[in-house]
Design an enzyme around this catalytic site. Sequence first.
Site, PDB file in Angstrom:
ATOM      1  N   SER A 146       0.864  -1.198   0.000  1.00  0.00           N
ATOM      2  CA  SER A 146       0.000   0.000   0.000  1.00  0.00           C
ATOM      3  C   SER A 146       0.888   1.231   0.000  1.00  0.00           C
ATOM      4  O   SER A 146       2.005   1.207   0.546  1.00  0.00           O
ATOM      5  CB  SER A 146      -0.874   0.012   1.265  1.00  0.00           C
ATOM      6  OG  SER A 146      -1.534   1.255   1.388  1.00  0.00           O
TER       7      SER A 146
ATOM      8  N   TYR B 112      -1.376  -0.872  10.288  1.00  0.00           N
ATOM      9  CA  TYR B 112      -1.517  -1.156   8.850  1.00  0.00           C
ATOM     10  C   TYR B 112      -0.281  -0.667   8.084  1.00  0.00           C
ATOM     11  O   TYR B 112       0.307  -1.407   7.290  1.00  0.00           O
ATOM     12  CB  TYR B 112      -2.788  -0.474   8.331  1.00  0.00           C
ATOM     13  CG  TYR B 112      -3.093  -0.719   6.870  1.00  0.00           C
ATOM     14  CD1 TYR B 112      -3.708  -1.901   6.457  1.00  0.00           C
ATOM     15  CD2 TYR B 112      -2.781   0.227   5.897  1.00  0.00           C
ATOM     16  CE1 TYR B 112      -4.008  -2.120   5.113  1.00  0.00           C
ATOM     17  CE2 TYR B 112      -3.078   0.018   4.556  1.00  0.00           C
ATOM     18  CZ  TYR B 112      -3.697  -1.158   4.170  1.00  0.00           C
ATOM     19  OH  TYR B 112      -3.985  -1.385   2.836  1.00  0.00           O
TER      20      TYR B 112
HETATM   21  N1  LIG Z   1      -8.702  -0.752  -1.686  1.00  0.00           N
HETATM   22  C1  LIG Z   1      -7.679   0.080  -1.493  1.00  0.00           C
HETATM   23  O1  LIG Z   1      -7.837   1.315  -1.596  1.00  0.00           O
HETATM   24  C2  LIG Z   1      -6.309  -0.443  -1.164  1.00  0.00           C
HETATM   25  C3  LIG Z   1      -5.260   0.483  -1.067  1.00  0.00           C
HETATM   26  C4  LIG Z   1      -3.988   0.004  -0.769  1.00  0.00           C
HETATM   27  C5  LIG Z   1      -3.764  -1.338  -0.577  1.00  0.00           C
HETATM   28  N2  LIG Z   1      -4.802  -2.219  -0.659  1.00  0.00           N
HETATM   29  C6  LIG Z   1      -4.504  -3.628  -0.422  1.00  0.00           C
HETATM   30  O2  LIG Z   1      -5.039  -4.414  -1.452  1.00  0.00           O
HETATM   31  C7  LIG Z   1      -5.265  -5.748  -0.968  1.00  0.00           C
HETATM   32  C8  LIG Z   1      -6.645  -6.211  -1.411  1.00  0.00           C
HETATM   33  O3  LIG Z   1      -7.631  -5.437  -0.724  1.00  0.00           O
HETATM   34  P1  LIG Z   1      -8.988  -4.925  -1.412  1.00  0.00           P
HETATM   35  O4  LIG Z   1      -8.839  -3.484  -1.625  1.00  0.00           O
HETATM   36  O5  LIG Z   1      -9.346  -5.812  -2.555  1.00  0.00           O
HETATM   37  O6  LIG Z   1      -9.990  -5.089  -0.180  1.00  0.00           O
HETATM   38  P2  LIG Z   1     -11.113  -6.183   0.123  1.00  0.00           P
HETATM   39  O7  LIG Z   1     -12.138  -6.151  -0.942  1.00  0.00           O
HETATM   40  O8  LIG Z   1     -11.513  -5.894   1.539  1.00  0.00           O
HETATM   41  O9  LIG Z   1     -10.319  -7.571   0.060  1.00  0.00           O
HETATM   42  C9  LIG Z   1      -9.550  -8.052   1.145  1.00  0.00           C
HETATM   43  C10 LIG Z   1      -9.321  -9.532   0.948  1.00  0.00           C
HETATM   44  O10 LIG Z   1      -8.503 -10.039   2.020  1.00  0.00           O
HETATM   45  C11 LIG Z   1      -9.150 -11.175   2.568  1.00  0.00           C
HETATM   46  N3  LIG Z   1      -8.859 -11.324   3.989  1.00  0.00           N
HETATM   47  C12 LIG Z   1      -8.955 -10.377   4.959  1.00  0.00           C
HETATM   48  N4  LIG Z   1      -8.654 -10.919   6.158  1.00  0.00           N
HETATM   49  C13 LIG Z   1      -8.372 -12.233   5.937  1.00  0.00           C
HETATM   50  C14 LIG Z   1      -8.016 -13.326   6.769  1.00  0.00           C
HETATM   51  N5  LIG Z   1      -7.877 -13.208   8.113  1.00  0.00           N
HETATM   52  N6  LIG Z   1      -7.803 -14.542   6.196  1.00  0.00           N
HETATM   53  C15 LIG Z   1      -7.928 -14.686   4.855  1.00  0.00           C
HETATM   54  N7  LIG Z   1      -8.264 -13.702   4.010  1.00  0.00           N
HETATM   55  C16 LIG Z   1      -8.496 -12.485   4.550  1.00  0.00           C
HETATM   56  C17 LIG Z   1     -10.640 -10.944   2.348  1.00  0.00           C
HETATM   57  O11 LIG Z   1     -11.324 -12.197   2.399  1.00  0.00           O
HETATM   58  P3  LIG Z   1     -12.910 -12.329   2.767  1.00  0.00           P
HETATM   59  O12 LIG Z   1     -13.597 -11.113   2.190  1.00  0.00           O
HETATM   60  O13 LIG Z   1     -13.302 -13.605   2.107  1.00  0.00           O
HETATM   61  O14 LIG Z   1     -13.004 -12.406   4.263  1.00  0.00           O
HETATM   62  C18 LIG Z   1     -10.631 -10.337   0.954  1.00  0.00           C
HETATM   63  O15 LIG Z   1     -10.552 -11.342  -0.016  1.00  0.00           O
HETATM   64  C19 LIG Z   1      -5.084  -5.673   0.555  1.00  0.00           C
HETATM   65  O16 LIG Z   1      -3.849  -6.215   0.929  1.00  0.00           O
HETATM   66  C20 LIG Z   1      -5.129  -4.186   0.834  1.00  0.00           C
HETATM   67  O17 LIG Z   1      -4.409  -3.849   2.009  1.00  0.00           O
HETATM   68  C21 LIG Z   1      -6.067  -1.803  -0.947  1.00  0.00           C
END
Ligand SMILES: NC(=O)c1ccc[n+]([C@@H]2O[C@H](COP(=O)([O-])OP(=O)(O)OC[C@H]3O[C@@H](n4cnc5c(N)ncnc54)[C@H](OP(=O)(O)O)[C@@H]3O)[C@@H](O)[C@H]2O)c1
Length: 248
Positions: free
Chosen positions: A144, A157
């Site tokens: 991130s 985080y």
């Molecule tokens: N969206 C943003 O603006 C943003 C910005 C910077 C970085 N990121 C990074 O991008 C990555 C993907 O996030 P996203 O934006 O797609 O958000 P998201 O839609 O909330 O996806 C998060 C994923 O992580 C899984 N997860 C969370 N806790 C878990 C656990 N204890 N065990 C197994 N799986 C777990 C969730 O699984 P379930 O839903 O099945 O529980 C989901 O598939 C993350 O690493 C996040 O930090 C996102």
Amino acid sequence: MTSPLAGRVALITGASGGIGKAIARRLADEGADLCLTYGRNADDAEQAADYARAQGRRVIVTAADLSDPQAPGALVGQAADELGPVDLLVANAGTADIKGWQKIDLESWNATLAVNLTAPWLLAQQVLPTMIERRYGRILFISSVAALTGGVVGAHYAASKAGLHGLMHHLAPRVAADGVTVNSLAPALVGETKMFPADLETGTPPIPIPVGRIGRPDEVADMAIAMLRNGYLTNKVYTLDGGILPRD
Ligand SMILES: NC(=O)c1ccc[n+]([C@@H]2O[C@H](COP(=O)([O-])OP(=O)(O)OC[C@H]3O[C@@H](n4cnc5c(N)ncnc54)[C@H](OP(=O)(O)O)[C@@H]3O)[C@@H](O)[C@H]2O)c1
């Protein structure tokens, strides 16, 4: 032309999330077979699986609580048994427990570090031996921009995501000559995710974004695919943030 990722076995964690689903779909387009993991939302991971199967890919979908340190080993073993050794690891699952630094207790700190940093480390440690043996591998950590700026989620985080960069810098030079690349993709403010559910058209970003809108999961996936295809790119953090941070 055939993609260099065709026929590879990819393990994608968090394939039920917005970014993970988009990466899974793009990897299926490239011809990779997929081991998709989810935490709580099986149906979301199944959507990506259905798409990949329709492209003719072999797919397994499996639940894994990545706060459990036994989960990474079990996942890598299952992927190897059912699809073959993992060629591409996309450590994407992440948790974002929004809290001011004063309110982060040890439980929240440890829970964040377990999913965001310890699990990617254990996954990398598990997949590297067969990648080295087979002289091909790609490890991509989804970190991130918070790792570089501190961000808005919290100290736990930001520290967990910065930890991925240190991990990458340690591993990448040690496995580069074995055909294995290790990189990090650092997005910011990507909509249509559970972490930042803002609507792509109308979502208001918490900070100004030079391109004038929040990012799309498919834009993150496009960058992920470019990084996974490229055998000369290693030990790098690429930011994808609409121009927020003037570097990388
Ligand atoms: N969206 C943003 O603006 C943003 C910005 C910077 C970085 N990121 C990074 O991008 C990555 C993907 O996030 P996203 O934006 O797609 O958000 P998201 O839609 O909330 O996806 C998060 C994923 O992580 C899984 N997860 C969370 N806790 C878990 C656990 N204890 N065990 C197994 N799986 C777990 C969730 O699984 P379930 O839903 O099945 O529980 C989901 O598939 C993350 O690493 C996040 O930090 C996102």
